[in-house]
Enzyme design. Sequence first.
Site, PDB file in Angstrom:
ATOM      1  CG  HIS A  79      -1.682  -1.255   1.399  1.00 37.11           C
ATOM      2  ND1 HIS A  79      -1.340  -2.230   2.304  1.00 37.11           N
ATOM      3  CD2 HIS A  79      -2.758  -1.714   0.737  1.00 37.11           C
ATOM      4  CE1 HIS A  79      -2.182  -3.234   2.202  1.00 37.11           C
ATOM      5  NE2 HIS A  79      -3.052  -2.960   1.258  1.00 37.11           N
ATOM      6  CD  GLU A 131      -3.583   3.277  -2.917  1.00 42.62           C
ATOM      7  OE1 GLU A 131      -4.009   2.105  -3.007  1.00 42.62           O
ATOM      8  OE2 GLU A 131      -3.776   4.138  -3.795  1.00 42.62           O
ATOM      9  CB  CYS A 200      -4.406   0.168 -10.573  1.00 35.56           C
ATOM     10  SG  CYS A 200      -5.210  -1.222  -9.791  1.00 35.56           S
ATOM     11  CB  SER A 228      -9.623  -6.017   0.801  1.00 36.86           C
ATOM     12  OG  SER A 228      -9.641  -5.881  -0.600  1.00 36.86           O
ATOM     13  CB  SER A 229      -9.900  -0.272  -0.597  1.00 33.50           C
ATOM     14  OG  SER A 229     -10.554   0.637  -1.426  1.00 33.50           O
ATOM     15  CG  ASN A 230      -9.313  -4.807  -4.451  1.00 29.35           C
ATOM     16  OD1 ASN A 230      -9.831  -5.785  -4.967  1.00 29.35           O
ATOM     17  ND2 ASN A 230      -8.279  -4.903  -3.616  1.00 29.35           N
ATOM     18  CB  SER A 273      -5.370  -8.549  -1.318  1.00 30.01           C
ATOM     19  OG  SER A 273      -6.627  -8.047  -0.929  1.00 30.01           O
TER      20      SER A 273
END
Length: 314
Positions: A79, A131, A200, A228-230, A273
């Site tokens: 991150h 991040e 990304c 986990s953000s994503n 992840s």
Amino acid sequence: MSAPKLKILLASPRGFCAGVTRAVQIVSTALKKFGTPVYVRHEIVHNKYVVQTLADQGAVFVNELDEVPDGAVVIFSAHGVPVSVIEEANRRRLTTIDATCPLVEKVHREARKNLENGRKTLLIGHKGHPEVIGTMGQIPADEIKLVSSVADIDTIPAEWADKLGYVTQTTLSLDETAELLQALKSSFPAIVKPNQNDICYATTNRQRAVKAIAGQCDLLMVIGAPNSSNSKRLVEVAKDAGCPRSVLVQRAADINLNDLSEVKTLGITAGASAPEILVKEVIGTLSEHFDITLSEHTETEEKVSFPLPASLRE
Ligand code: SF4
């Protein structure tokens, strides 16, 4: 009695991105090169299974550098870290290995470029995410401001209006960010955008793959961690794209079979992840309770990979 039928639609791409693959390889390569223990500041990536697997090999996960003994090897997570952490590690003469994803480093460079060009930086992201803390820490605190919602735009100092650039967290929702950017651009028409989109390729591809199957699914299951953000964004994207329900599960043990009682078609994806082994575990558990048919929707092929840091390539 025969098992109920369940159609599973697997979204692709899903799971590990190039930045996560590299970060995990960095820890295992460092363990081979330096022996145990190797210290890792923060979860190397947001996944308990991955962290435990590396801990079993001798990695020691810590929250801060003061938990790392003098002379030790320390790895910074994918991150990214504020500059102050790197300076502290250098002051203590620790051996450091930086597993920051190159695409996060690109965002760091953009923030520094804004500073060099006399612009203030707005960081679009979620407060408290590592991040975001790392990116905020690339330039002095009075040069950068976090914007998390349209409401935050009102808090941007008026004197910043003519000297503004923005960057974004890499794992945001494409649609939500587009809305926020639209509002920012109408308030600050001269705002300078990054050279390339900061959200990304992996975030973009996983969200697009979920969108493509969401409308066909009664439930969409995202395999990923609650921090986990994503992964959290994939749950939201599924709902926004027309899936009646979407849930986040860390692994097979979290599956609530009651959630599946009315489900004919189940979508499955995994955050950037989450390793593929956890997807297989979930499908294996479902096949014990259902007569499953499996198909995969591939939105795009990914061929991105990042080399290890030079210090580990020898
Ligand atoms: S999600 Fe994107 S920015 Fe984050 S580690 Fe993966 S490739 Fe890098």
